[in-house]
Motif scaffolding. Structure first.
Motif: not given
Length: 400
Positions: A295-317
């Motif tokens: 979703t990140y790559e399709q939306t932004t046209g950029r390569q995925w980044l490791q911090p994506l997972g941490l960022a998503h988890a912040l909002f989950e918690v």
């Protein structure tokens, strides 16, 4: 996305301190992306009929900007909880500001010992309002030792330490909480010629020490710029280590220099804490790590980044705390919910009830290396699964 205050009595607000300008924008980008992605999903997940909204403020990549952002989120947005990803100067400023005004805070992205002991907490007495999840300096040492031991030769290797005079170097050297004691416990000798000032103007002294001692592995927490300088000066001296392990800035894909020369980060081994291959799902809607990266790559046209997972988890918690707190409109109740949170997230299992110290949950690490890719110029190969259950290697460690 609108960030108007709205009717405060009818919403629960997650305040987001995000670097939209300045030197930390590469870390702010995944946080901003996930913030936009999850806004509609969180709106329907409140407690007692109260929707969850997100409100962001730019830290401007500075400690002063971070403190101002917290002030605005509390006073103007009535934030119930604040979340952030930031660096060694900005993240403590956010956490300390939240601790001062009495608002729950959740953060990630740098080793928990730096967050915890660097803010003067001890093993028994933690913080009232601020919580963090990440790996430890000892976990970095264990992961790098796994990689050093793949190089071959003697089990106890002499490893050159390219450590700066800043907090990265100071914590790496720390005799109790740092990287060094865990690495030595694995039988490795650490050769530290002493700190250098950032930005480095010359690293010839380090190169000479490493070469004379036969240290064919180098470990570092250097910036990309200083790592490039080190490799260039080593090449000029006719020497190169068999392997470099580096824990700083290597979460991001190497850029290909103008003229097509080799990136300073290419071939460098580093930490792997989140990839599309990680066997994790979002607690919000079951989104997989693979789907989030796509979703990140399709939306932004950029390569995925490791911090994506941490960022998503912040909002989950944050959403978990707001929906499990006895009274989600009371910040003290939300902080109490954070302190007992146990949750399977897209960044892996997070558990604040069994952390190494109060206020901390840990993230597992694997070993990786930036190698030439098929879809991108460079891709992060998992070369050692480390202590991440279910994660399989995607490549072999390459040495010179």
């Amino acid at each position: 996305m609108s960030e108007s205050p709205g009717v405060r009595e009818q919403v629960l607000t997650v305040g987001v301190v995000v670097a939209r300008t300045g030197r930390l924008t590469s870390l702010g980008d995944p946080l901003d992306f996930v913030m936009t992605l999850l806004t509609p999903k969180l709106a329907a997940r409140g407690r007692h009929g109260l929707p969850i909204r997100l409100a962001g403020r730019d830290s401007r990549s500075t400690a002063d900007g971070a403190r101002e952002a917290v002030k605005e989120l509390v006073e103007d947005e009535d934030a119930s909880i604040i979340v952030t990803l930031a660096g060694t100067q900005v993240l403590p400023a956010v956490a300390d500001a939240c601790e001062s005004v009495g608002v729950p805070c959740l953060s990630s992205t740098f080793p928990w010992q730096v967050y915890y002991h660097g803010r003067d907490a001890d093993a028994v007495h933690g913080f009232d309002w601020t919580y963090h999840f990440c790996w430890g300096l000892d976990d970095i040492a264990e992961t790098f030792a796994d990689l050093w031991e793949q190089v071959g030769g003697a089990e106890g290797r002499t490893v050159g330490c390219l450590w700066n005079a800043g907090p990265q170097g100071a914590w790496s050297r720390h005799p109790e909480h740092g990287f060094a004691p865990a690495a030595r416990a694995r039988g490795h000798q650490l050769l530290d010629p002493g700190p250098y000032q950032e930005p480095a103007v010359g690293l010839d002294r380090h190169i000479a020490h490493f070469r004379e001692a036969g240290a064919d592995i180098v470990t570092s927490a250097a910036t990309g710029r200083d790592l490039a300088l080190f490799r260039a000066q080593a090449a000029e001296a006719g020497w190169q280590p068999r392997l470099i392990t580096c824990s700083r800035w290597l979460a991001y894909p190497p850029s290909t220099p103008v003229g097509g020369s080799r990136s300073a980060q290419a071939g460098v081994a580093t930490l792997v804490y989140w990839t599309p291959s990680h066997p994790y799902r979002s607690s919000l809607d079951g989104t997989t790590a693979t789907q989030l990266a796509e979703t990140y790559e399709q939306t932004t046209g950029r390569q995925w980044l490791q911090p994506l997972g941490l960022a998503h988890a912040l909002f989950e918690v944050a959403a978990h705390a707001l929906t499990t707190a006895d009274d989600p409109t009371d910040r003290r109740s939300v902080a109490a919910a954070l302190s007992t949170s146990r949750l399977e997230t897209i960044a892996g299992p997070l558990d604040w009830t069994t952390g190494p110290v109060p206020n901390i949950a840990t993230v597992s690490l694997a070993g990786g290396q930036w190698q030439p890719g098929t879809r991108h110029d460079y891709e992060l190969a998992v070369v050692h699964p480390g202590r991440t259950p279910g994660l399989r290697p995607t490549g072999d460690l390459v040495t010179t």
